[in-house]
Design a protein around this motif. Structure first.
Motif, short mmCIF file in Angstrom:
data_model
loop_
_atom_site.label_atom_id
_atom_site.label_comp_id
_atom_site.label_asym_id
_atom_site.label_seq_id
_atom_site.Cartn_x
_atom_site.Cartn_y
_atom_site.Cartn_z
N GLN A 60 33.04 16.71 -8.96
CA GLN A 60 34.41 17.18 -9.15
C GLN A 60 34.44 18.36 -10.09
OE1 GLN A 60 36.95 17.02 -11.71
NE2 GLN A 60 38.60 17.47 -10.30
N LYS A 68 37.70 17.85 -2.35
CA LYS A 68 38.97 17.62 -1.62
C LYS A 68 38.72 17.54 -0.12
CE LYS A 68 41.99 19.58 -5.08
NZ LYS A 68 42.94 20.62 -5.45
N GLU A 69 37.85 18.41 0.39
CA GLU A 69 37.49 18.36 1.82
C GLU A 69 36.85 17.01 2.17
OE1 GLU A 69 34.92 21.45 3.21
OE2 GLU A 69 36.05 22.99 2.13
N ALA A 71 37.18 14.20 0.57
CA ALA A 71 38.18 13.14 0.45
C ALA A 71 39.01 13.04 1.73
CB ALA A 71 39.08 13.39 -0.75
N LYS A 72 39.41 14.18 2.27
CA LYS A 72 40.18 14.18 3.52
C LYS A 72 39.36 13.63 4.68
CE LYS A 72 43.14 18.08 2.39
NZ LYS A 72 43.47 19.49 2.69
N THR A 95 40.00 9.45 -3.96
CA THR A 95 41.30 10.04 -4.24
C THR A 95 41.53 10.16 -5.75
OG1 THR A 95 42.16 9.13 -2.19
CG2 THR A 95 43.77 9.86 -3.81
N LYS A 98 39.40 12.92 -7.01
CA LYS A 98 39.93 14.22 -6.58
C LYS A 98 41.07 14.66 -7.50
CE LYS A 98 42.74 14.44 -3.10
NZ LYS A 98 43.36 14.42 -1.79
N HIS A 99 41.88 13.72 -7.95
CA HIS A 99 43.01 14.04 -8.81
C HIS A 99 42.65 14.02 -10.29
CE1 HIS A 99 45.71 14.22 -5.48
NE2 HIS A 99 45.42 12.99 -5.11
#
Length: 137
Positions: A60, A68-69, A71-72, A95, A98-99
């Motif tokens: 991260q 982020k990619e 995670a999606k 998630t 990612k945040h």
């Protein structure tokens, strides 16, 4: 036997990344490979969970866009498959990472100090500075 070997190989690659011998593209490409070329078996998802739990915060920090990619892609893959608790936990873990949310306890923070000390000793024994990456000539 194959599952055990896969976990050992993955841990070897993660240790190379943690020592700075390879950059963040190796763990990311491993996750992408597991998502595209493997089915959503427990083995592939457990290897992804292993990668995220061991080096997720470093990933991260190094490349948040790629995380982020990933995670999606993981969320889409898990949504397409059956949703067992393990799969939902993996999506939740990625998630939160990612945040920028982490679930670090005092014990984990103490362990990171131990890791830094061990890393210093290993790099000293190898005769390399902490900033220089290993190269293959």
């Amino acid at each position: 036997e194959n599952e055990r070997a896969a976990r050992h190989h993955t841990m070897f690659l993660l240790n190379l990344y943690m020592l700075g011998a390879v950059d963040c593209s190796l763990p990311f490409s491993t996750i992408r490979h597991l998502l595209t070329h493997a089915d959503t078996s427990d083995l592939s998802l457990s290897l992804i969970a292993l990668i995220i739990s061991r080096v997720g915060q470093s990933l991260q920090r190094d490349d948040p866009g790629s995380l982020k990619e990933i995670a999606k892609a993981v969320k889409a893959k898990v949504d397409a498959s059956n949703k067992c608790f393990r799969h939902r936990f993996l999506v939740e873990q990625i998630t939160e990472l990612k945040h920028g949310k982490t679930r670090r306890t005092r014990l984990m923070k103490a362990d990171s100090g131990v890791f830094d000390a061990v890393l210093g000793r290993v790099t000293e024994c190898l005769g390399m500075s902490a900033r220089r990456a290993l190269t293959v000539d």
